[in-house]
Design an enzyme around this catalytic site. Sequence first.
Site, PDB file in Angstrom:
ATOM      1  N   ASP A   1       0.822  -1.207   0.000  1.00  0.00           N
ATOM      2  CA  ASP A   1       0.000   0.000   0.000  1.00  0.00           C
ATOM      3  C   ASP A   1       0.860   1.263   0.000  1.00  0.00           C
ATOM      4  O   ASP A   1       0.428   2.308   0.488  1.00  0.00           O
ATOM      5  CB  ASP A   1      -0.944  -0.006   1.223  1.00  0.00           C
ATOM      6  CG  ASP A   1      -2.118   0.944   1.048  1.00  0.00           C
ATOM      7  OD1 ASP A   1      -2.475   1.240  -0.096  1.00  0.00           O
ATOM      8  OD2 ASP A   1      -2.677   1.386   2.069  1.00  0.00           O
TER       9      ASP A   1
ATOM     10  N   CYS B   1     -19.780 -14.695  -5.339  1.00  0.00           N
ATOM     11  CA  CYS B   1     -20.772 -13.876  -4.632  1.00  0.00           C
ATOM     12  C   CYS B   1     -22.200 -14.340  -4.938  1.00  0.00           C
ATOM     13  O   CYS B   1     -23.077 -14.230  -4.080  1.00  0.00           O
ATOM     14  CB  CYS B   1     -20.625 -12.405  -5.022  1.00  0.00           C
ATOM     15  SG  CYS B   1     -19.223 -11.572  -4.233  1.00  0.00           S
TER      16      CYS B   1
ATOM     17  N   CYS C   1     -23.285  -7.341   1.706  1.00  0.00           N
ATOM     18  CA  CYS C   1     -22.344  -6.238   1.917  1.00  0.00           C
ATOM     19  C   CYS C   1     -22.938  -4.915   1.457  1.00  0.00           C
ATOM     20  O   CYS C   1     -22.722  -3.869   2.084  1.00  0.00           O
ATOM     21  CB  CYS C   1     -21.023  -6.517   1.208  1.00  0.00           C
ATOM     22  SG  CYS C   1     -21.139  -6.728  -0.586  1.00  0.00           S
TER      23      CYS C   1
ATOM     24  N   CYS D   1     -18.416   6.856   1.386  1.00  0.00           N
ATOM     25  CA  CYS D   1     -17.927   5.774   2.246  1.00  0.00           C
ATOM     26  C   CYS D   1     -17.412   6.338   3.571  1.00  0.00           C
ATOM     27  O   CYS D   1     -16.623   7.281   3.595  1.00  0.00           O
ATOM     28  CB  CYS D   1     -16.822   5.012   1.517  1.00  0.00           C
ATOM     29  SG  CYS D   1     -16.023   3.743   2.512  1.00  0.00           S
TER      30      CYS D   1
END
Length: 385
Positions: free
Chosen positions: A147, A201, A207, A227
Amino acid sequence: MRTSTSERGDPAARRRAALTAFLKAEARDKGFDACAVTTPDAIPEAPGRLRAFLDAGHHGSMGWMADTAARRADPATLWSGVRAIAVFTMNYGPEEDPRAVLSLPDRGAISVYARNRDYHDVIKGRLKEVATRFAARSGEEVKVFVDTAPVMEKPLAASAGLGWQGKHTNLVSRDHGSWLFLGSMFTAAELDPDAPEADHCGSCSACLSACPTDAFPAPYRIDARRCISYLTIEHKGRIDPEFRPRIGNRIYGCDDCLAACPWNKFAQSASEIRLKARDDLNAPPLAFLLGLDDAGFRSYFSGSPIKRIGRDRFVRNVLIAAGNSGDPSLAPLCAGLCRDGAPVVRAMAVWAARRLMDADAFAALKTRCRDESDDDVLLEWKDGC
């Protein structure tokens, strides 16, 4: 390991197989739950998806995503010498449902990944150990990323077969669920790539339904501007009033979409390394957090990823939680922060105080703060009048 006839007769194939097996064994030894290999050209659809995300403005104020789009979309642009990419996962799933703290309005809810020391340090240190041993064995150059560079780790992990990107856009593994730290190692060595994983899924949308702010305009798409993780971590200024009540007591990140994933119930960690949360970060009292000055914040969150957002942005988040708490005992603390040195803190302190104080007390507070000059704070004083 059983080898094919072609491998027995092909030294290059034998070398690829041996190096791949060595790498995966080292990964297990250093505590990673899984390691798989892909190629730099394995995500041809990623540039288009990234461009659509950016063109829609769904990245919000994360300008660095647009600035690094070309390098992010093509691993070979990041390093022209890369021939193979190994992706590593480590499960950090909690032992209990982290959403339980949401029923404690006088406490703060901190995302699971941030309740321990900074995962960059945890993962990168172990990844460097693996990479060092692999470089010594292979004689080839390696680069590791956690990251810290424009690497599209989730699509690469999916192409390597470590899971698939679920409808919440995060990686999901049948073996390890949705709670996954990712790291990658680029190498000039030739390795045997793994097959990609199919999407499992199905018709599930747990979710998507779990998101408090409707941040998913469609399955497999996220609007970061809505978000809570973006709003409480990446976003630097005044948070839109639309989202404040929905944030609840989430003071750093949001785990709702991850926690709702049914695949978590099958998750088991192959690692003996458990990333145990600090007890004092599981549900810290809002009253304590509101009292943190800069020195206290730095000390309390030493070694934590929370430290990176700074005291002012963090206390802004805590004030939103306080305003949502309905707890009048927090009102004096919020009122005191209306005179804080940081405008973003003062702005949210005004909002929280208005929600916790009676009309007369709030009017008296406004009189005491009539010398306010910051536009955002003045807007909060004006709102609701």
